[in-house]
Design a protein around this motif. Sequence first.
Motif, PDB file in Angstrom:
ATOM      1  N   ASP A   1     -10.293  17.801   8.703  1.00  0.00           N
ATOM      2  CA  ASP A   1      -9.742  18.066  10.132  1.00  0.00           C
ATOM      3  C   ASP A   1      -8.486  17.551  10.104  1.00  0.00           C
ATOM      4  OD1 ASP A   1     -11.297  15.661  10.427  1.00  0.00           O
ATOM      5  OD2 ASP A   1     -11.069  15.889  12.549  1.00  0.00           O
ATOM      6  N   ILE A   2      -8.121  16.482   9.211  1.00  0.00           N
ATOM      7  CA  ILE A   2      -6.892  15.874   9.464  1.00  0.00           C
ATOM      8  C   ILE A   2      -5.850  16.581   8.718  1.00  0.00           C
ATOM      9  CG2 ILE A   2      -5.477  13.725   9.539  1.00  0.00           C
ATOM     10  CD1 ILE A   2      -8.293  12.366  10.320  1.00  0.00           C
ATOM     11  N   GLN A   3      -4.874  17.085   8.912  1.00  0.00           N
ATOM     12  CA  GLN A   3      -3.874  17.839   8.184  1.00  0.00           C
ATOM     13  C   GLN A   3      -3.039  16.752   7.077  1.00  0.00           C
ATOM     14  OE1 GLN A   3      -3.488  21.415   8.454  1.00  0.00           O
ATOM     15  NE2 GLN A   3      -2.766  21.151   6.451  1.00  0.00           N
ATOM     16  N   ILE A   4      -2.915  15.807   7.467  1.00  0.00           N
ATOM     17  CA  ILE A   4      -2.106  14.951   6.788  1.00  0.00           C
ATOM     18  C   ILE A   4      -2.976  14.462   5.249  1.00  0.00           C
ATOM     19  CG2 ILE A   4      -1.205  12.546   6.393  1.00  0.00           C
ATOM     20  CD1 ILE A   4       0.064  12.555   9.085  1.00  0.00           C
ATOM     21  N   ALA A   5      -4.227  14.363   5.798  1.00  0.00           N
ATOM     22  CA  ALA A   5      -5.192  13.739   4.649  1.00  0.00           C
ATOM     23  C   ALA A   5      -5.439  15.044   3.813  1.00  0.00           C
ATOM     24  CB  ALA A   5      -6.362  13.456   5.406  1.00  0.00           C
TER      25      ALA A   5
ATOM     26  N   TYR B   1       8.625  12.708   0.049  1.00  0.00           N
ATOM     27  CA  TYR B   1       7.200  13.052   0.694  1.00  0.00           C
ATOM     28  C   TYR B   1       6.774  11.980   1.763  1.00  0.00           C
ATOM     29  CZ  TYR B   1       2.499  14.665   0.683  1.00  0.00           C
ATOM     30  OH  TYR B   1       1.187  15.034   1.267  1.00  0.00           O
TER      31      TYR B   1
ATOM     32  N   LYS C   1      -1.777  17.842  -2.720  1.00  0.00           N
ATOM     33  CA  LYS C   1      -0.644  17.231  -3.518  1.00  0.00           C
ATOM     34  C   LYS C   1      -1.121  16.865  -4.731  1.00  0.00           C
ATOM     35  CE  LYS C   1       3.504  14.370  -3.168  1.00  0.00           C
ATOM     36  NZ  LYS C   1       4.527  15.178  -3.485  1.00  0.00           N
ATOM     37  N   PHE C   2      -2.395  15.774  -4.437  1.00  0.00           N
ATOM     38  CA  PHE C   2      -3.011  15.055  -5.755  1.00  0.00           C
ATOM     39  C   PHE C   2      -3.530  15.926  -6.546  1.00  0.00           C
ATOM     40  CE2 PHE C   2      -3.885  10.748  -3.092  1.00  0.00           C
ATOM     41  CZ  PHE C   2      -2.280  10.824  -3.198  1.00  0.00           C
TER      42      PHE C   2
ATOM     43  N   LYS D   1      -7.218   6.257  13.605  1.00  0.00           N
ATOM     44  CA  LYS D   1      -7.170   5.229  12.693  1.00  0.00           C
ATOM     45  C   LYS D   1      -6.916   5.769  11.317  1.00  0.00           C
ATOM     46  CE  LYS D   1     -11.386   4.605  11.024  1.00  0.00           C
ATOM     47  NZ  LYS D   1     -12.646   4.072  11.032  1.00  0.00           N
TER      48      LYS D   1
ATOM     49  N   LYS E   1     -10.186   6.647   2.820  1.00  0.00           N
ATOM     50  CA  LYS E   1      -8.942   7.411   3.395  1.00  0.00           C
ATOM     51  C   LYS E   1      -8.106   6.261   3.958  1.00  0.00           C
ATOM     52  CE  LYS E   1     -10.367  10.793   5.941  1.00  0.00           C
ATOM     53  NZ  LYS E   1     -10.788  12.072   6.459  1.00  0.00           N
ATOM     54  N   PRO E   2      -6.878   6.074   3.759  1.00  0.00           N
ATOM     55  CA  PRO E   2      -6.323   6.839   2.765  1.00  0.00           C
ATOM     56  C   PRO E   2      -6.212   6.267   1.571  1.00  0.00           C
ATOM     57  CG  PRO E   2      -4.638   5.430   3.960  1.00  0.00           C
ATOM     58  CD  PRO E   2      -6.183   5.108   4.491  1.00  0.00           C
ATOM     59  N   PHE E   3      -6.350   7.071   0.220  1.00  0.00           N
ATOM     60  CA  PHE E   3      -6.536   6.470  -0.821  1.00  0.00           C
ATOM     61  C   PHE E   3      -5.345   7.121  -1.527  1.00  0.00           C
ATOM     62  CE2 PHE E   3      -8.823  10.422  -0.098  1.00  0.00           C
ATOM     63  CZ  PHE E   3      -8.266  11.544  -1.023  1.00  0.00           C
ATOM     64  N   THR E   4      -4.955   6.114  -2.797  1.00  0.00           N
ATOM     65  CA  THR E   4      -4.039   6.490  -3.556  1.00  0.00           C
ATOM     66  C   THR E   4      -4.261   7.487  -4.804  1.00  0.00           C
ATOM     67  OG1 THR E   4      -4.678   4.872  -5.361  1.00  0.00           O
ATOM     68  CG2 THR E   4      -3.055   4.139  -3.318  1.00  0.00           C
TER      69      THR E   4
ATOM     70  N   HIS F   1     -11.316   7.297  15.891  1.00  0.00           N
ATOM     71  CA  HIS F   1     -11.721   7.375  14.358  1.00  0.00           C
ATOM     72  C   HIS F   1     -10.584   8.136  13.614  1.00  0.00           C
ATOM     73  CE1 HIS F   1     -13.813   7.666  10.617  1.00  0.00           C
ATOM     74  NE2 HIS F   1     -13.610   8.850  10.620  1.00  0.00           N
TER      75      HIS F   1
ATOM     76  N   TYR G   1      -3.411  14.011  18.888  1.00  0.00           N
ATOM     77  CA  TYR G   1      -4.711  13.379  18.878  1.00  0.00           C
ATOM     78  C   TYR G   1      -5.006  12.093  19.920  1.00  0.00           C
ATOM     79  CZ  TYR G   1      -5.630  15.261  14.360  1.00  0.00           C
ATOM     80  OH  TYR G   1      -5.874  16.196  13.391  1.00  0.00           O
TER      81      TYR G   1
ATOM     82  N   TYR H   1      -2.116   6.245   6.992  1.00  0.00           N
ATOM     83  CA  TYR H   1      -1.227   7.112   6.081  1.00  0.00           C
ATOM     84  C   TYR H   1       0.212   6.578   6.212  1.00  0.00           C
ATOM     85  CZ  TYR H   1      -4.756  10.094   4.409  1.00  0.00           C
ATOM     86  OH  TYR H   1      -5.793  10.535   3.661  1.00  0.00           O
TER      87      TYR H   1
ATOM     88  N   THR I   1     -13.755   9.693   3.539  1.00  0.00           N
ATOM     89  CA  THR I   1     -13.795   9.242   5.025  1.00  0.00           C
ATOM     90  C   THR I   1     -13.068   8.011   4.989  1.00  0.00           C
ATOM     91  OG1 THR I   1     -15.522   8.486   6.658  1.00  0.00           O
ATOM     92  CG2 THR I   1     -15.891   8.237   4.285  1.00  0.00           C
ATOM     93  N   SER I   2     -12.722   7.428   6.378  1.00  0.00           N
ATOM     94  CA  SER I   2     -12.390   6.221   6.331  1.00  0.00           C
ATOM     95  C   SER I   2     -13.359   5.164   7.163  1.00  0.00           C
ATOM     96  CB  SER I   2     -10.968   6.216   7.433  1.00  0.00           C
ATOM     97  OG  SER I   2     -11.340   6.824   8.702  1.00  0.00           O
TER      98      SER I   2
ATOM     99  N   PHE J   1       0.760  -1.179   0.108  1.00  0.00           N
ATOM    100  CA  PHE J   1      -0.032   0.057   0.100  1.00  0.00           C
ATOM    101  C   PHE J   1       0.818   1.274   0.043  1.00  0.00           C
ATOM    102  CE2 PHE J   1      -1.946   3.336   2.216  1.00  0.00           C
ATOM    103  CZ  PHE J   1      -3.042   3.910   1.600  1.00  0.00           C
TER     104      PHE J   1
ATOM    105  N   ASP K   1      -3.268  17.418   3.172  1.00  0.00           N
ATOM    106  CA  ASP K   1      -1.960  17.804   2.532  1.00  0.00           C
ATOM    107  C   ASP K   1      -1.968  16.682   1.245  1.00  0.00           C
ATOM    108  OD1 ASP K   1      -1.362  19.634   4.169  1.00  0.00           O
ATOM    109  OD2 ASP K   1       0.023  18.447   5.300  1.00  0.00           O
ATOM    110  N   PHE K   2      -2.247  15.624   1.484  1.00  0.00           N
ATOM    111  CA  PHE K   2      -2.351  14.321   0.438  1.00  0.00           C
ATOM    112  C   PHE K   2      -3.320  15.094  -0.675  1.00  0.00           C
ATOM    113  CE2 PHE K   2      -0.100  11.145   2.753  1.00  0.00           C
ATOM    114  CZ  PHE K   2       0.240  10.377   1.519  1.00  0.00           C
TER     115      PHE K   2
ATOM    116  N   GLU L   1       2.106   1.852  -3.219  1.00  0.00           N
ATOM    117  CA  GLU L   1       1.143   2.610  -4.224  1.00  0.00           C
ATOM    118  C   GLU L   1       0.781   4.082  -3.792  1.00  0.00           C
ATOM    119  OE1 GLU L   1      -2.714   0.831  -4.515  1.00  0.00           O
ATOM    120  OE2 GLU L   1      -1.617  -1.397  -4.578  1.00  0.00           O
ATOM    121  N   LEU L   2       0.867   4.426  -2.279  1.00  0.00           N
ATOM    122  CA  LEU L   2       0.526   5.745  -1.832  1.00  0.00           C
ATOM    123  C   LEU L   2       1.492   6.877  -2.291  1.00  0.00           C
ATOM    124  CD1 LEU L   2      -1.476   7.127  -0.029  1.00  0.00           C
ATOM    125  CD2 LEU L   2      -0.104   6.632   2.016  1.00  0.00           C
TER     126      LEU L   2
END
Lengths: 131, 236
Positions: free
Chosen positions: B10-14, A30, B20-21, A69, B100-103, A66, A45, A74, B80-81, A19, B16-17, A22-23
């Motif tokens: 609300d999740i910064q990493i998500a 990155y 970027k995409f 999770k 999430k997370p998706f490619t 959640h 969190y 990531y 959403t996850s 995964f 940011d992805f 792919e990510l």
Amino acid sequence: MNELRSDQFTFHERLNATFLAELFEGDTIYAETVFEDFLRDLPTYWERVQTSYQHKNLPLLGTNIHTCKTLFGYVGFTDLQELCQEFENKCAIYTAEELQTDFATLVRKKQEAQHIIENEYKRLKRYNEGA
Amino acid sequence: MKTTCIIVEDIQIAADFLKKFCEKSGLVEVKGHFLNVPDALVFLDEHKPDLIFLDVEMPGANGFQLLDSLTYSPKIILTTSKTEYAFDAFQYNVNDYLKKPFTYKRFLESIHKVQGLPAPGTGPTPATPPPSDIDFLFIRADDKLVRLKKEDILFMESMRDYVKFVTPGKTYVTYSTLKSMEEKLGGPSFIKVHRSYIININKIDDIRGNTIYVQGNAIPVGKGHKEELAARLNLQ
């Protein structure tokens, strides 16, 4: 995305390498940023998780788990994601007392995961510096 | 011209992805990122982006509450996850649903869908007949592509990121989603009766209360699916 190097970075065996490949599509720079962000965000969190557990606020606990999770996803901890999902579901059914053992397991797994990601982040950093 | 969008996440990493995409695709321009629904609604009062990437679970109001408050009809991609929201997503007529997370590949498929473009890697006009005209499908199981005749399928069960296909002789598990299989199957024989089940209506033995029995398998019928099921089975 940066170029793939001949000595490709291999992620820790506990992480879902397929995964992550792919990510990040070989973009280890990155990946380093994301791992760094994970280590920056998780403590905040997780503190919310601990607080909601201590206050026995299970709906909020479920929501906070959640979020964690998603974060675990990531960095390739797909098995931990599943454990969080199970715990999240249980928050809607069980009492805080009934969740004690599950919560203890989750805390232990989270600590293990954090430790692994700390090391992976260092390895990524070293790898990218050598690029 | 690029599709304009905002990200409500609300999740910064998500977030940011996603940024970027969007940048990498060259197809989408991000006009803003909001950590909660109220802030996003303030922006949407004055601006009308073409597309909203919308998380569902956020502190305070959730994504569905934002959808209830919209004063125009932008394209919506839920991010959403939690797969449990898939059914609600379809009730709200959202354009796509990204788990999430998706490619980047999955992101691009979604953008092409929203923009009405052919899926990445496919030609502009498929020469093959539409899926509903084909009486079989291939699924990846046991390290190979298995050809399954549609008429042999008793039912499908969602198992998180996998789908279980049950036939009279064998059960197959493949990495996919029920939604994707629903699209592939098409046709009048299959119906979703529960968020986790699609059944072949030709294989139903009997129905007792909220349970359908198919060759010894008990399949629950979800509250939101009863009406459509009754209509399809001419029970109304």
